[in-house]
Design an enzyme around this catalytic site. Sequence first.
Site, PDB file in Angstrom:
ATOM      1  N   HIS A 178      40.355  37.537  33.165  1.00  0.00           N
ATOM      2  CA  HIS A 178      39.476  38.514  33.807  1.00  0.00           C
ATOM      3  C   HIS A 178      40.345  39.670  34.271  1.00  0.00           C
ATOM      4  O   HIS A 178      41.277  39.472  35.058  1.00  0.00           O
ATOM      5  CB  HIS A 178      38.723  37.888  34.982  1.00  0.00           C
ATOM      6  CG  HIS A 178      37.745  38.834  35.587  1.00  0.00           C
ATOM      7  ND1 HIS A 178      36.411  38.876  35.226  1.00  0.00           N
ATOM      8  CD2 HIS A 178      37.923  39.829  36.489  1.00  0.00           C
ATOM      9  CE1 HIS A 178      35.817  39.843  35.889  1.00  0.00           C
ATOM     10  NE2 HIS A 178      36.710  40.439  36.668  1.00  0.00           N
ATOM     11  N   CYS A 179      40.034  40.872  33.780  1.00  0.00           N
ATOM     12  CA  CYS A 179      40.895  42.021  34.079  1.00  0.00           C
ATOM     13  C   CYS A 179      40.262  42.888  35.174  1.00  0.00           C
ATOM     14  O   CYS A 179      39.213  43.497  34.940  1.00  0.00           O
ATOM     15  CB  CYS A 179      41.110  42.848  32.807  1.00  0.00           C
ATOM     16  SG  CYS A 179      42.187  44.248  33.084  1.00  0.00           S
TER      17      CYS A 179
END
Length: 359
Positions: A182-183
């Site tokens: 998850h960025c």
Amino acid sequence: MRSRQRMFAAVMRLLLKCLRLGRRRRFKLVRQVEQLWHYGHLCLRSLFYNSFTDSDVVLDSLFEPVYWLVDHVTRWFGVVFVALVIGLTSSIVAIVYICLLPLILQTYTPAWICWHLAYGHWNLIMIVFHYYMAITTSPGHPPQAKNDLTGVSICRKCIAPKPARTHHCSICNRCVLKMDHHCPWLNNCVGHYNHRYFFSFCLFMTMGCIYCSISGWEMFRDAYAAIETYYQTPPPTFSFRQRAFHKSVVYLWVLCSSVALALGALTLWHAALITRGETSIERHINRKERQRLQKKGKVFRNPYSYGSWDNWKVFLGVDVPRHWLTRVLLPSPHLPHGTGLSWDLPPCVTEQRAPLLAI
Ligand SMILES: [Zn+2]
Ligand SMILES: [Zn+2]
């Protein structure tokens, strides 16, 4: 005298009888309490029974409030980080257009002007396109409804089928196909459908920062030397415009070189993973599996790796040679191979390999 002895013996017998009765009653009471406790315990356990319950689930449940807080803070920070990326990139582009471009047009030869205009604009278009696509493209989620997917596990959070390479993202609160991570800088998960956009953005942003750092080096040195003279006596007579120019050039160079170093390292790390046909999550899973099999004297083979070169072709979607130009060097919204639900051999893979099995 004898009657008195007989009476005493009778009383003693009665007393002993009473004591025995009391003992039996006490045992009965203890047994009843014990039964009630077991019944209550069973009722309570039946309310929370889950065949998947183990020590990990209990620990997860205890830490649930902490996870909830971290997830919500990360989700909120995602919006701030995206605004930060857009704001900082826009500030660099503005400085290049307002401060540097007029200088380049005045002092450089026509050949160098053409190179800077062509490369700079191509790099900017690639950054903007891939960032926009990375934040707006859904990474892909498995279908929630009952389906005919075979060889899948079940997600304990979604209570839904979880295909191979799919992982649950606690921040998005959904399962993500071929999840990488998850960025927060994208405020999005990186998965099957936007993995290429994420990597291309990192690559072109690094290239852009290196380009700005190298081409702005001379200007940075001059501007830095000029700023150092601000504190001399008597102070130099720089105009407000000149001072703004010096500070802008120093800001541009420091920001670009820092981002080039940090993002460059991240890009190299992801390039190594792509070469191996792994995602960031699979890197850890495969390492453990490799160590486990090594102890048994066996060799681990990644079922999603087709060889270094073919891994890149599959990742970038290069089926024929002209795709290197149309799909890699130019902005392209083409979809990745497959649906992310099953992992069949992609058509561009040259080597004949055994059919893959979903794990
Ligand atoms: Zn899930
Ligand atoms: Zn996510």
